[in-house]
Design a protein around this motif. Structure first.
Motif, mmCIF file in Angstrom:
data_model
loop_
_atom_site.group_PDB
_atom_site.id
_atom_site.type_symbol
_atom_site.label_atom_id
_atom_site.label_comp_id
_atom_site.label_asym_id
_atom_site.label_seq_id
_atom_site.Cartn_x
_atom_site.Cartn_y
_atom_site.Cartn_z
ATOM 1 N N VAL A 141 -18.695 2.092 17.107
ATOM 2 C CA VAL A 141 -18.132 0.771 18.256
ATOM 3 C C VAL A 141 -18.889 0.908 19.327
ATOM 4 C CG1 VAL A 141 -16.221 0.864 20.061
ATOM 5 C CG2 VAL A 141 -16.140 1.699 17.550
ATOM 6 N N LEU A 142 -19.957 -0.435 19.630
ATOM 7 C CA LEU A 142 -20.817 -0.733 20.671
ATOM 8 C C LEU A 142 -19.852 -0.995 22.473
ATOM 9 C CD1 LEU A 142 -22.374 -3.098 18.121
ATOM 10 C CD2 LEU A 142 -23.396 -0.924 18.428
ATOM 11 N N THR A 143 -19.237 -1.517 22.394
ATOM 12 C CA THR A 143 -18.958 -1.657 23.436
ATOM 13 C C THR A 143 -16.870 -1.748 23.455
ATOM 14 O OG1 THR A 143 -18.335 -4.076 22.962
ATOM 15 C CG2 THR A 143 -20.648 -2.971 24.700
ATOM 16 N N PRO A 144 -16.226 -1.599 24.750
ATOM 17 C CA PRO A 144 -16.627 -0.906 26.201
ATOM 18 C C PRO A 144 -16.534 0.512 25.618
ATOM 19 C CG PRO A 144 -14.263 -1.037 25.291
ATOM 20 C CD PRO A 144 -14.380 -1.446 24.012
ATOM 21 N N PRO A 145 -17.622 1.425 26.466
ATOM 22 C CA PRO A 145 -17.971 2.695 26.706
ATOM 23 C C PRO A 145 -17.114 3.589 27.167
ATOM 24 C CG PRO A 145 -18.946 1.368 28.836
ATOM 25 C CD PRO A 145 -17.669 0.270 27.750
ATOM 26 N N ASP A 146 -15.637 3.620 27.591
ATOM 27 C CA ASP A 146 -14.758 4.497 26.629
ATOM 28 C C ASP A 146 -14.899 4.291 25.516
ATOM 29 O OD1 ASP A 146 -13.851 1.504 26.930
ATOM 30 O OD2 ASP A 146 -11.645 2.871 27.396
ATOM 31 N N VAL A 147 -14.608 3.282 24.604
ATOM 32 C CA VAL A 147 -14.615 4.088 23.475
ATOM 33 C C VAL A 147 -15.942 4.119 21.715
ATOM 34 C CG1 VAL A 147 -12.096 3.251 22.968
ATOM 35 C CG2 VAL A 147 -13.302 2.588 22.858
ATOM 36 N N ALA A 148 -16.731 3.711 22.942
ATOM 37 C CA ALA A 148 -18.388 3.212 22.290
ATOM 38 C C ALA A 148 -19.046 4.975 21.418
ATOM 39 C CB ALA A 148 -19.525 2.677 23.211
ATOM 40 N N GLY A 149 -18.904 4.728 20.549
ATOM 41 C CA GLY A 149 -19.532 5.381 19.774
ATOM 42 C C GLY A 149 -19.365 5.691 18.251
ATOM 43 N N VAL A 150 -20.003 6.955 17.457
ATOM 44 C CA VAL A 150 -19.557 6.972 16.287
ATOM 45 C C VAL A 150 -18.666 7.808 15.507
ATOM 46 C CG1 VAL A 150 -20.998 7.801 13.978
ATOM 47 C CG2 VAL A 150 -22.088 7.159 16.165
ATOM 48 N N TYR A 151 -17.831 6.203 13.931
ATOM 49 C CA TYR A 151 -16.343 7.205 13.747
ATOM 50 C C TYR A 151 -16.453 7.076 12.448
ATOM 51 C CZ TYR A 151 -14.564 5.804 18.191
ATOM 52 O OH TYR A 151 -14.463 5.465 19.654
ATOM 53 N N GLN A 152 -16.150 8.995 11.451
ATOM 54 C CA GLN A 152 -16.212 8.854 10.465
ATOM 55 C C GLN A 152 -15.095 7.930 9.728
ATOM 56 O OE1 GLN A 152 -13.821 12.575 10.096
ATOM 57 N NE2 GLN A 152 -16.135 13.881 9.070
ATOM 58 N N ILE A 153 -14.980 7.122 8.695
ATOM 59 C CA ILE A 153 -14.380 6.178 8.096
ATOM 60 C C ILE A 153 -14.728 6.536 6.109
ATOM 61 C CG2 ILE A 153 -15.542 4.132 9.245
ATOM 62 C CD1 ILE A 153 -17.637 3.211 6.995
ATOM 63 N N GLY A 154 -13.611 5.630 5.895
ATOM 64 C CA GLY A 154 -13.202 5.698 4.489
ATOM 65 C C GLY A 154 -14.357 4.499 3.629
ATOM 66 N N THR A 155 -14.806 4.216 2.832
ATOM 67 C CA THR A 155 -15.089 3.536 2.497
ATOM 68 C C THR A 155 -14.485 2.816 1.244
ATOM 69 O OG1 THR A 155 -16.836 4.337 0.321
ATOM 70 C CG2 THR A 155 -17.580 3.420 3.157
ATOM 71 N N ALA A 156 -14.167 1.585 0.827
ATOM 72 C CA ALA A 156 -13.328 0.327 -0.587
ATOM 73 C C ALA A 156 -14.204 0.434 -1.492
ATOM 74 C CB ALA A 156 -13.136 -0.845 0.238
ATOM 75 N N SER A 157 -13.454 1.157 -2.392
ATOM 76 C CA SER A 157 -13.886 0.516 -4.210
ATOM 77 C C SER A 157 -14.027 -0.662 -4.351
ATOM 78 C CB SER A 157 -13.103 0.835 -5.374
ATOM 79 O OG SER A 157 -12.310 0.725 -5.117
ATOM 80 N N PHE A 158 -13.274 -1.555 -3.350
ATOM 81 C CA PHE A 158 -13.617 -3.156 -3.641
ATOM 82 C C PHE A 158 -14.738 -3.682 -2.576
ATOM 83 C CE2 PHE A 158 -10.085 -2.288 -1.723
ATOM 84 C CZ PHE A 158 -9.452 -2.810 -0.754
ATOM 85 N N GLY A 159 -14.635 -5.151 -2.511
ATOM 86 C CA GLY A 159 -15.679 -5.502 -2.006
ATOM 87 C C GLY A 159 -17.027 -5.342 -1.653
ATOM 88 N N PRO A 160 -17.789 -5.399 -0.792
ATOM 89 C CA PRO A 160 -19.635 -5.486 -1.081
ATOM 90 C C PRO A 160 -19.984 -3.858 -0.157
ATOM 91 C CG PRO A 160 -18.750 -7.284 1.190
ATOM 92 C CD PRO A 160 -17.560 -6.533 -0.204
ATOM 93 N N PRO A 161 -20.353 -3.312 -0.778
ATOM 94 C CA PRO A 161 -20.669 -2.342 -0.021
ATOM 95 C C PRO A 161 -21.239 -2.113 0.840
ATOM 96 C CG PRO A 161 -22.284 -2.506 -1.830
ATOM 97 C CD PRO A 161 -20.861 -3.315 -2.108
#
Length: 467
Positions: free
Chosen positions: A258-278
């Motif tokens: 998350v780039l903006t806004p500053p109060d939530v900016a940062g790196v977040y853990q994610i689960g990725t999908a088996s469908f759609g582009p990697p």
């Protein structure tokens, strides 16, 4: 100093020897059961046994052979093994378990004072059997697997060639469980943080909480209990594993930034999908807009989006909620509305966010999952949005500077889910590792019969603790 963890049953012996170590399978089954089951069996996948019991023993000996050629010990390692009725249902089952029967501390020549070591490792370090009357490992495996009511129709694959198809490869499970018995575990209670008899495990000397900078041996019980559920923040701080990770794990960690806004900016853990582009680098950057189509302020996207919702997400990354329908259905509806990517917020507490299953080649936009807590944080940050603008910009991509399953400093992540999962938490590698590792909490179908680099990180950890 020692503590006996499990009582010993009457034994029958079967053993094989190898160059680096001797592994002995101790048959603890009664007549007609487990290893002694005389039911006819057709040889399969290099397993030439002609009875069910003989094939089971051959699979055990194959796993013992792999560990025997890997380890270095002049003292024979004895594994007391039985086939038992372990908990299971038609859709889930305990495959097996293994652990040390005894642990020892403060023996002459111990690499670290005030630390528990499993019996097999203790024997290796002192050069003789510390307790000849007690086997070193205790292993139990599910005798009913594949029978009605116990993963019906999905038995163990007893071949030795890893061509297991949809069934569970027994040799892989054995390699995993034997590793636990050899020391791939803490003897500290991961729920309460309580040390065994007030002494930390050798494991606890290397288990590091990156939020506090403390290893487990230096924490209070409460600090250890809190650390055990810090997904993405608990790492193995051992030189052997960190060095091997550069060879074993692939570059690139999927992340939401998350780039903006500053109060939530940062790196977040994610689960990725088996469908759609990697996900790729530099990834997809866009403004995030929520779908709001279900009271009281949820966006399920289980039906085609209304004109208002479609206008909001067109050309944006859509923020959805889990529930109500499959991930594929959600993705189709949001993609049809013109969104360029999808973030699915979980609907139950917990971390890390699991991957998303399903298959549809028509999905051409990236889809990821975040935790319920992170979803609520993002929703709060855009609560004052307009109908077409939120001001929250994010990137769905891959950090090529971080290997899959490590932290930014290259230390391998340990499994620390929230809520705690007794028997799995802390004593496994994290599920974010790629390629999948033998010592993750679940057995993945793509695992090979390997325990060391360049394929696997199991043996490097055992080396870190003194093997």
């Amino acid at each position: 100093m020692k503590t006996v963890l499990t009582a010993i049953a009457a034994l029958l012996f079967s053993s094989l020897s190898w160059a680096a170590a001797t592994i002995t399978i101790v048959n603890g089954d009664p007549p007609g059961v487990g290893f002694n089951d005389a039911a006819p069996a057709v040889p399969v996948g290099g397993n030439t046994g002609t009875t069910l019991g003989a094939q089971r023993l051959n699979a055990f000996q194959a796993a013992a052979s792999k560990w025997g050629e890997t380890l270095d010990s002049s003292v024979p390692i004895r594994v007391l093994a039985t086939w038992d009725a372990l908990p299971c249902t038609d859709t889930a089952a305990v495959l097996g378990s293994a652990g040390a029967l005894e642990v020892f501390a403060d023996f002459p020549g111990a690499p670290h004072p005030n630390a528990w070591y499993g019996k097999a490792e203790t024997n290796k370090l002192i050069g003789f059997d510390a307790d000849p009357d007690v086997p070193d490992l205790r292993a139990r495996f599910n005798v009913n697997l594949g029978q009605p009511g116990c993963l019906t129709g999905s038995p163990f694959y007893l071949g030795l060639d890893n061509h297991h198809g949809p069934n569970t490869d027994l040799v892989t499970v054995l390699l995993h469980e034997f590793a636990h018995g050899l020391g791939f575990q803490t003897y500290t209670d991961d729920e309460t943080g309580e040390l065994l008899a007030g002494i930390p495990s050798i494991w606890d000397y290397f288990l590091l909480d990156t939020t506090t900078g403390k290893v487990w041996k230096d924490m209070t019980d409460a600090e250890r209990a809190a650390s055990a559920v810090k997904s993405g923040k608990l790492v193995w701080n051992g030189v052997q594993v960190s060095n091997a990770a550069r060879i074993v794990l692939q570059p690139g960690t999927p992340i939401l930034t998350v780039l903006t806004p500053p109060d939530v900016a940062g790196v977040y853990q994610i689960g990725t999908a088996s469908f759609g582009p990697p996900l790729a680098s530099p990834g997809l950057t866009g403004e995030v807009m929520p779908v709001v189509d279900t009271p009281p302020d949820l966006g399920l996207a289980c039906a085609p989006l209304s004109p208002l919702n479609a206008r909001a997400v067109r050309g944006k990354i859509a923020l959805l909620d889990r529930g109500g329908c499959t991930f594929i259905i959600k993705a189709r509806h949001v993609q049809d509305a013109g969104a360029i990517g999808i973030i699915v917020a979980d609907n139950v507490p917990g971390a890390p966010p699991p991957d998303l299953g399903g298959s549809d080649p028509a999905i051409v936009i990236p889809v990821v999952r975040i935790t319920q807590e992170d979803g609520q944080a993002l929703k709060s940050a855009i609560a004052q949005r307009t109908r077409t603008r939120s001001g929250l910009y994010a990137n769905l991509g891959v950090n090529l500077a971080v290997r899959a399953g490590t932290d930014p400093l290259g230390r391998v992540l340990m499994y620390a889910p929230r809520p705690n999962q007794p028997g799995s938490s802390v004593s496994h590698y994290d599920t974010s590792a790629r390629p999948n590792q033998l010592m993750e909490p679940a057995i993945n179908g793509d695992l090979r019969h390997e325990v060391k680099p360049p394929d696997d990180l199991t043996y490097p950890l055992l080396k870190d603790i003194g093997w």
